[in-house]
Design a protein around this motif. Structure first.
Motif, PDB file in Angstrom:
ATOM      1  N   ARG A 286       0.849  -1.186   0.000  1.00 17.69           N
ATOM      2  CA  ARG A 286       0.000   0.000   0.000  1.00 17.69           C
ATOM      3  C   ARG A 286       0.884   1.235   0.000  1.00 17.69           C
ATOM      4  NH1 ARG A 286      -1.494   3.262   4.363  1.00 17.69           N
ATOM      5  NH2 ARG A 286      -3.420   4.452   4.112  1.00 17.69           N
ATOM      6  N   SER A 287       0.429   2.279  -0.693  1.00 15.89           N
ATOM      7  CA  SER A 287       1.091   3.577  -0.584  1.00 15.89           C
ATOM      8  C   SER A 287       0.022   4.631  -0.384  1.00 15.89           C
ATOM      9  CB  SER A 287       1.934   3.880  -1.826  1.00 15.89           C
ATOM     10  OG  SER A 287       1.113   4.147  -2.948  1.00 15.89           O
ATOM     11  N   ALA A 288       0.371   5.705   0.286  1.00 15.68           N
ATOM     12  CA  ALA A 288      -0.618   6.732   0.616  1.00 15.68           C
ATOM     13  C   ALA A 288       0.045   8.097   0.615  1.00 15.68           C
ATOM     14  CB  ALA A 288      -1.255   6.454   1.972  1.00 15.68           C
ATOM     15  N   PHE A 289      -0.683   9.082   0.133  1.00  8.31           N
ATOM     16  CA  PHE A 289      -0.218  10.464   0.075  1.00  8.31           C
ATOM     17  C   PHE A 289      -1.088  11.302   0.996  1.00  8.31           C
ATOM     18  CE2 PHE A 289      -0.531  14.603  -2.418  1.00  8.31           C
ATOM     19  CZ  PHE A 289       0.624  15.129  -1.862  1.00  8.31           C
ATOM     20  N   SER A 290      -0.463  12.203   1.762  1.00  8.91           N
ATOM     21  CA  SER A 290      -1.214  13.068   2.668  1.00  8.91           C
ATOM     22  C   SER A 290      -0.498  14.403   2.792  1.00  8.91           C
ATOM     23  CB  SER A 290      -1.373  12.419   4.048  1.00  8.91           C
ATOM     24  OG  SER A 290      -0.110  12.239   4.653  1.00  8.91           O
ATOM     25  N   ILE A 291      -1.199  15.378   3.328  1.00  4.10           N
ATOM     26  CA  ILE A 291      -0.613  16.686   3.592  1.00  4.10           C
ATOM     27  C   ILE A 291      -0.970  17.093   5.015  1.00  4.10           C
ATOM     28  CG2 ILE A 291      -0.597  17.481   1.202  1.00  4.10           C
ATOM     29  CD1 ILE A 291      -3.207  18.989   1.768  1.00  4.10           C
ATOM     30  N   THR A 292      -0.122  17.900   5.619  1.00  2.68           N
ATOM     31  CA  THR A 292      -0.412  18.509   6.919  1.00  2.68           C
ATOM     32  C   THR A 292      -0.686  19.982   6.687  1.00  2.68           C
ATOM     33  OG1 THR A 292       0.948  16.927   8.122  1.00  2.68           O
ATOM     34  CG2 THR A 292       0.468  19.006   9.208  1.00  2.68           C
ATOM     35  N   VAL A 293      -1.802  20.451   7.223  1.00  2.00           N
ATOM     36  CA  VAL A 293      -2.236  21.826   6.968  1.00  2.00           C
ATOM     37  C   VAL A 293      -2.562  22.519   8.281  1.00  2.00           C
ATOM     38  CG1 VAL A 293      -3.169  21.239   4.696  1.00  2.00           C
ATOM     39  CG2 VAL A 293      -4.674  21.181   6.696  1.00  2.00           C
ATOM     40  N   GLY A 294      -2.539  23.826   8.236  1.00  2.00           N
ATOM     41  CA  GLY A 294      -3.006  24.662   9.325  1.00  2.00           C
ATOM     42  C   GLY A 294      -4.129  25.555   8.836  1.00  2.00           C
ATOM     43  N   GLY A 295      -4.870  26.110   9.778  1.00  2.00           N
ATOM     44  CA  GLY A 295      -5.944  27.029   9.416  1.00  2.00           C
ATOM     45  C   GLY A 295      -7.224  26.367   8.972  1.00  2.00           C
ATOM     46  N   HIS A 296      -7.443  25.113   9.362  1.00  2.00           N
ATOM     47  CA  HIS A 296      -8.713  24.454   9.024  1.00  2.00           C
ATOM     48  C   HIS A 296      -9.850  25.186   9.729  1.00  2.00           C
ATOM     49  CE1 HIS A 296     -11.866  21.388   8.842  1.00  2.00           C
ATOM     50  NE2 HIS A 296     -11.166  20.806   7.881  1.00  2.00           N
ATOM     51  N   PRO A 297     -10.975  25.412   9.038  1.00  2.00           N
ATOM     52  CA  PRO A 297     -12.053  26.200   9.638  1.00  2.00           C
ATOM     53  C   PRO A 297     -12.622  25.601  10.914  1.00  2.00           C
ATOM     54  CG  PRO A 297     -12.675  25.337   7.468  1.00  2.00           C
ATOM     55  CD  PRO A 297     -11.238  25.069   7.634  1.00  2.00           C
TER      56      PRO A 297
ATOM     57  N   GLN B 222      -9.191  16.751  -3.959  1.00  2.00           N
ATOM     58  CA  GLN B 222      -9.636  16.355  -2.627  1.00  2.00           C
ATOM     59  C   GLN B 222     -10.130  17.542  -1.813  1.00  2.00           C
ATOM     60  OE1 GLN B 222     -10.464  13.730  -1.410  1.00  2.00           O
ATOM     61  NE2 GLN B 222      -9.919  13.401   0.728  1.00  2.00           N
ATOM     62  N   LEU B 223      -9.443  18.673  -1.888  1.00  2.00           N
ATOM     63  CA  LEU B 223      -9.892  19.855  -1.142  1.00  2.00           C
ATOM     64  C   LEU B 223     -11.247  20.333  -1.643  1.00  2.00           C
ATOM     65  CD1 LEU B 223      -6.635  21.988  -0.683  1.00  2.00           C
ATOM     66  CD2 LEU B 223      -7.666  20.326   0.882  1.00  2.00           C
ATOM     67  N   GLU B 224     -11.452  20.243  -2.941  1.00  2.00           N
ATOM     68  CA  GLU B 224     -12.757  20.635  -3.490  1.00  2.00           C
ATOM     69  C   GLU B 224     -13.845  19.674  -3.008  1.00  2.00           C
ATOM     70  OE1 GLU B 224     -14.665  22.029  -7.765  1.00  2.00           O
ATOM     71  OE2 GLU B 224     -12.744  20.980  -7.714  1.00  2.00           O
ATOM     72  N   ARG B 225     -13.537  18.387  -2.968  1.00  2.00           N
ATOM     73  CA  ARG B 225     -14.516  17.405  -2.487  1.00  2.00           C
ATOM     74  C   ARG B 225     -14.867  17.637  -1.025  1.00  2.00           C
ATOM     75  NH1 ARG B 225     -15.156  12.685   0.085  1.00  2.00           N
ATOM     76  NH2 ARG B 225     -13.011  12.667   0.838  1.00  2.00           N
ATOM     77  N   LEU B 226     -13.887  18.083  -0.222  1.00  2.00           N
ATOM     78  CA  LEU B 226     -14.112  18.316   1.201  1.00  2.00           C
ATOM     79  C   LEU B 226     -14.632  19.721   1.491  1.00  2.00           C
ATOM     80  CD1 LEU B 226     -10.855  16.652   2.624  1.00  2.00           C
ATOM     81  CD2 LEU B 226     -13.165  15.674   2.578  1.00  2.00           C
ATOM     82  N   GLY B 227     -14.795  20.535   0.460  1.00  2.00           N
ATOM     83  CA  GLY B 227     -15.255  21.903   0.659  1.00  2.00           C
ATOM     84  C   GLY B 227     -14.220  22.802   1.294  1.00  2.00           C
ATOM     85  N   LEU B 228     -12.927  22.489   1.093  1.00  2.00           N
ATOM     86  CA  LEU B 228     -11.857  23.253   1.732  1.00  2.00           C
ATOM     87  C   LEU B 228     -11.053  24.089   0.758  1.00  2.00           C
ATOM     88  CD1 LEU B 228     -10.517  20.493   4.162  1.00  2.00           C
ATOM     89  CD2 LEU B 228     -11.915  22.491   4.759  1.00  2.00           C
ATOM     90  N   LEU B 229     -11.303  23.950  -0.536  1.00  2.00           N
ATOM     91  CA  LEU B 229     -10.552  24.734  -1.508  1.00  2.00           C
ATOM     92  C   LEU B 229     -10.925  26.205  -1.388  1.00  2.00           C
ATOM     93  CD1 LEU B 229      -8.497  24.335  -3.794  1.00  2.00           C
ATOM     94  CD2 LEU B 229     -10.424  24.263  -5.398  1.00  2.00           C
ATOM     95  N   GLY B 230      -9.917  27.052  -1.239  1.00  2.00           N
ATOM     96  CA  GLY B 230     -10.169  28.482  -1.123  1.00  2.00           C
ATOM     97  C   GLY B 230     -10.572  28.945   0.257  1.00  2.00           C
ATOM     98  N   THR B 231     -10.396  28.108   1.286  1.00  2.00           N
ATOM     99  CA  THR B 231     -10.776  28.499   2.653  1.00  2.00           C
ATOM    100  C   THR B 231      -9.608  29.075   3.441  1.00  2.00           C
ATOM    101  OG1 THR B 231     -10.354  26.256   3.476  1.00  2.00           O
ATOM    102  CG2 THR B 231     -12.600  26.768   2.734  1.00  2.00           C
ATOM    103  N   GLY B 232      -8.445  29.217   2.803  1.00  2.00           N
ATOM    104  CA  GLY B 232      -7.306  29.810   3.491  1.00  2.00           C
ATOM    105  C   GLY B 232      -6.406  28.824   4.200  1.00  2.00           C
ATOM    106  N   LEU B 233      -6.532  27.545   3.894  1.00  2.00           N
ATOM    107  CA  LEU B 233      -5.639  26.560   4.489  1.00  2.00           C
ATOM    108  C   LEU B 233      -4.189  26.897   4.146  1.00  2.00           C
ATOM    109  CD1 LEU B 233      -7.313  23.080   3.802  1.00  2.00           C
ATOM    110  CD2 LEU B 233      -7.314  24.384   5.923  1.00  2.00           C
ATOM    111  N   GLY B 234      -3.295  26.633   5.080  1.00  2.00           N
ATOM    112  CA  GLY B 234      -1.869  26.758   4.811  1.00  2.00           C
ATOM    113  C   GLY B 234      -1.214  25.394   4.862  1.00  2.00           C
ATOM    114  N   ILE B 235      -0.363  25.083   3.892  1.00  2.00           N
ATOM    115  CA  ILE B 235       0.278  23.777   3.870  1.00  2.00           C
ATOM    116  C   ILE B 235       1.575  23.820   4.681  1.00  2.00           C
ATOM    117  CG2 ILE B 235       1.492  24.247   1.695  1.00  2.00           C
ATOM    118  CD1 ILE B 235       1.050  21.202   1.082  1.00  2.00           C
ATOM    119  N   VAL B 236       1.741  22.815   5.542  1.00  2.00           N
ATOM    120  CA  VAL B 236       2.931  22.690   6.377  1.00  2.00           C
ATOM    121  C   VAL B 236       3.932  21.734   5.750  1.00  2.00           C
ATOM    122  CG1 VAL B 236       3.789  22.004   8.648  1.00  2.00           C
ATOM    123  CG2 VAL B 236       1.592  23.198   8.449  1.00  2.00           C
TER     124      VAL B 236
END
Length: 601
Positions: free
Chosen positions: A165-176, A215-229
């Protein structure tokens, strides 16, 4: 201790083989009552875990029988060393409310070893699984690439028999939904599968921008100001025999289907999860929907600085460090030590700071002691401020060959606060005077204390240190295993173990975790740095920056990476720090001189 010290690294359903988490077995599985073999075995051995676990199901019962007793004795034997361990039974209630028996043992299988697991009934009937434990490997991230308008990264791992198995993920800040200053991880599905490009070598191309935006669009997070860590890709590396025709626990439990258990049913394998993190370029992050600067140079670090020395006539220079996976051009940028003159020293030609690399640029101006707020600044093509760092007025002591100011380890900066009496002082534990190392990893360069040996097996790991300078206020060990943004608990204080400056920080302390897969440990010391001569400011100038207080320096003075270790072995200097070589596979020698690196000696 963290969950990794108490988790049971096993599988109770073959559907969980890739994830390594507890998943309830199907209630409907009935591995044919009365079959003339004693047990079904389910699980895997993890060479990066402290505790192993295997589910044992009597063939004479249905898999959902809620029996509180079991006629089974489980043991494991390392077929190379002959070491045998007896496992203990634990009764576990699974997610589907069924109850089953999971046998556990506190040990770490040796990478590259062959382990035989036996489950024996009181009448002598035995179900046996023989497992090859894979070597421990870590992925690496290649340079950023543009394919079909998408920005992506190739991730490669070598020395992996199989990738389950392989998996891709990101760590973000500023989640609403999160309070300020907190971070969370978001799994990013990708369609690409790892491809075997050579024996033991696998590569997966991570479509960074398209996958994240989807994925961000599917979760409703695209354009919400998230910052990628950070970005992270993980692989589940398995042994060569991990070749299942199905991941359906119902099918695999039926006689006649795949099983690697002799005189039994089920599957016992070996594997582990290994990950790599990286910092995406500003262009990739911006294209993925994160509000970052359009200037890629903002990701650079002014890593090490040395001004022209009027005493020794040595030329000055500044070292840039690029922590990203993409080259960064400085064409049209300029340097200055005077904010009113942004183009004092322009870059000529196409100057490039390579990905994960350094670039050293000469400085044509000297430090002026008359400056009240000395700094070094990088300006962009439009004369906009891109980077700047305060400069400590470092003057060489008599007889000193000079030193630089910068980050140790490379690119780091972390502010800590400490109260001294009634006054709160602020320090950067990663920045200060250094031994000059242009175009190479930075070195602390002052004999204070060193990490001498690291032992990680089980839950009783430790870090051994050697103290060189007497009278240190405190020595503490910190690890980088904490999630991004987490507060460091530096309570793992080094305790003296005897003469000759030896000390040990124990993993049982709440502030120290030593992952089996490998990590970086650092030595944080409170001390007086006598290289800094006082007074260093002219009359009438503002006081020195607070992190130049020679009365109380708080600095990381040593940083050491360790990889996964064989069972019963450590890693450390041979001979002692700092003159030896960092060597794996030592005999653990807590609080005493390090021993030979060869098992036969």
């Amino acid at each position: 201790m963290r969950d990794r010290l108490t988790r049971i690294a096993t599988l109770v359903a073959l559907a969980a083989l890739a994830s390594g988490s507890w998943v309830g077995c199907s209630d409907s599985v009935d591995p044919t009552l009365g079959l003339d073999v004693p047990f079904s075995l389910y699980g895997y051995l993890d060479p990066t875990a402290d505790r192993q676990g295997i589910r044992v199901v009597p063939i004479a019962e249905s898999i959902n029988a809620d029996s509180v007793s079991i006629d089974a004795a489980v043991s494991s034997t390392d077929l190379e060393t002959g070491e045998t361990l007896r496992w203990r039974d634990s009764l576990v209630t699974f997610a589907d409310s069924s109850i089953g028996h999971v046998f556990v043992a506190d040990f770490t299988p040796r990478p590259g070893s062959t382990i035989q697991v036996d489950a024996q009934r009181s009448d002598g009937a035995v179900s046996t699984a023989t497992v090859s434990v894979p070597s421990i490997s870590e992925p690496v991230v290649g340079q950023e690439m543009i394919v079909g308008g998408d920005i992506g990264y190739p991730v490669q791992i070598t020395g992996a028999p199989r990738i389950v198995r392989s998996a891709f993920s990101i760590t973000v800040g500023g989640h609403p939904d999160d309070p300020p200053g907190t971070f969370r991880r978001i799994e990013i599905p990708i369609r690409n599968e790892p491809q075997r490009v050579a024996d033991g070598t696998w590569v997966v191309d991570v479509p960074f921008v398209s996958a994240i935006r989807r994925q961000l669009e599917r979760l409703g997070l695209l354009g919400t100001g998230l910052g990628i860590v950070s970005a992270e890709h993980s692989f589940f590396v398995a042994d060569e025999g991990w070749d299942l025709p199905s991941l359906d626990p119902d099918a695999l439990a039926e006689p006649g289907t795949f099983s690697n258990v002799d005189a039994g049913l089920g599957f016992v394998g070996s594997g582990y999860t290994t990950t790599v993190q990286w910092l995406p370029s500003s262009a990739a992050a911006r294209a993925a929907g994160f509000p970052v600067s359009t200037d890629a140079a903002e990701a650079l670090v002014l890593n090490e600085i040395r001004f022209n020395n009027p005493i020794t006539n040595e030329a000055g220079w500044v070292e840039f460090y690029n922590p990203t996976q993409a080259d960064i051009s400085l064409r049209g940028y300029s340097l200055t030590n005077d904010a009113s003159r942004p183009r004092l020293q322009p870059f000529v030609g196409d100057v490039v700071v390579p990905a994960r690399g350094y670039y050293v640029h000469p400085l044509d101006f000297e430090y002026s002691a008359s400056q009240q707020r000395p700094e070094l600044a990088l300006y962009g093509r439009a004369e906009d401020l891109v980077l700047n760092t305060p400069l400590l007025p470092l003057l060489p002591d008599e007889g000193d060959g000079g030193y630089t100011y910068g980050s140790y380890p490379d690119g780091r900066s972390r502010i800590v606060r400490r109260t001294i009496g009634l006054e709160e002082r602020i320090y950067d534990i990663y920045r200060g005077p250094l031994t000059p190392t242009p175009n190479a990893p930075n070195e602390f360069g002052l004999d204070v204390a060193y990490i001498n040996e690291v032992y990680t097996e089980g839950t009783q790991g430790w870090v051994e240190t050697v103290t060189v300078r007497a009278g240190l206020d405190s020595i503490r060990v910190i690890s980088e295993g904490a999630p991004p943004g987490a507060l460091w608990n530096v309570s793992s204080k080094v305790r003296p173990t005897g003469a000759n400056g030896y000390g040990v920080a124990d993993e049982e302390d709440p502030g120290l975790v030593l992952p089996q897969i490998g990590d970086t440990v650092q030595l944080l010391v409170f001390f007086d740095d006598r290289r800094i001569r006082q007074p260093l400011v002219p009359d009438g100038a503002p006081p020195l920056p607070i992190d130049l207080d020679r009365r109380f320096q708080i600095r990381v003075v040593d940083s050491r990476r360790y990889d996964g270790q064989s069972a019963g072995r450590s890693v450390g200097y041979l001979p002692q720090a700092p003159d030896g070589v960092w060597t794996p596979d030592l005999q653990p020698t807590r609080g005493t001189p390090n021993a030979s690196s060869r098992r036969a000696l």
